[in-house]
Design a protein around this motif. Sequence first.
Motif, PDB file in Angstrom:
ATOM      1  N   SER A  74      -6.935   8.168  -0.156  1.00  0.00           N
ATOM      2  CA  SER A  74      -5.881   8.258  -1.159  1.00  0.00           C
ATOM      3  C   SER A  74      -6.155   7.291  -2.305  1.00  0.00           C
ATOM      4  CB  SER A  74      -4.512   7.967  -0.532  1.00  0.00           C
ATOM      5  OG  SER A  74      -4.485   6.664   0.001  1.00  0.00           O
ATOM      6  N   PHE A 121      -4.775   4.262  -4.548  1.00  0.00           N
ATOM      7  CA  PHE A 121      -3.812   3.163  -4.581  1.00  0.00           C
ATOM      8  C   PHE A 121      -3.655   2.755  -6.037  1.00  0.00           C
ATOM      9  CE2 PHE A 121      -4.264   1.134  -0.093  1.00  0.00           C
ATOM     10  CZ  PHE A 121      -4.160   2.381   0.509  1.00  0.00           C
ATOM     11  N   ASP A 122      -2.452   2.885  -6.544  1.00  0.00           N
ATOM     12  CA  ASP A 122      -2.156   2.526  -7.933  1.00  0.00           C
ATOM     13  C   ASP A 122      -1.642   1.093  -7.954  1.00  0.00           C
ATOM     14  OD1 ASP A 122      -1.389   2.263 -10.544  1.00  0.00           O
ATOM     15  OD2 ASP A 122      -0.125   4.053 -10.570  1.00  0.00           O
ATOM     16  N   ARG A 131       0.308  -6.531  -4.323  1.00  0.00           N
ATOM     17  CA  ARG A 131       0.715  -5.126  -4.211  1.00  0.00           C
ATOM     18  C   ARG A 131       0.645  -4.716  -2.750  1.00  0.00           C
ATOM     19  NH1 ARG A 131       2.095  -6.180  -8.815  1.00  0.00           N
ATOM     20  NH2 ARG A 131       1.249  -5.233 -10.709  1.00  0.00           N
ATOM     21  N   PHE A 160       1.013  -1.420   0.192  1.00  0.00           N
ATOM     22  CA  PHE A 160       0.910   0.019   0.415  1.00  0.00           C
ATOM     23  C   PHE A 160       1.087   0.312   1.894  1.00  0.00           C
ATOM     24  CE2 PHE A 160      -1.709  -1.134  -3.206  1.00  0.00           C
ATOM     25  CZ  PHE A 160      -1.270  -0.249  -4.182  1.00  0.00           C
TER      26      PHE A 160
END
Length: 145
Positions: A82, A84-85, A97, A99
């Motif tokens: 995926s 990850f922004d 950050r 997730f």
Amino acid sequence: MKVPELSAVATLGCAALFSLAASSAMAETTAPGISLELNKAEDTGGGCHLSFVMSNLTGTALPAAAYELVLFDDAGVISQMSVFDFGSLPDGKTVVRQFQLPGLPCTKAGRLLINGPAGCTEPASSGHCTASLTLSSRTGLDLTQ
């Protein structure tokens, strides 16, 4: 016992070596680019919760930074893939950050591969597309490129 005085040449040489060593050590800790550390990986009821510490040392603010990540299980089989922004990264700042990776407990994860920057269709899309990436992990989960 009298200590012999150093000659001016020896004193200057020692000072130059010290200065060179100090600037080299400083360059290592402030290398330009982006540093990404996997700081924490903890199991939650729904999967693996990852906490990253990211520092922008590129010399410019980055409006967006996203990376494609691939999670391998402990047998080396791809489990998830995926993007990850990480959002915007101010210059010289460190951000945290988090997730959530559903379906696979952290204890069953083997490694996390940074496949590359995402959203880099145009050269000027974001500085993270060309910035060097330095990785580290404080967890049992390897973070690789």
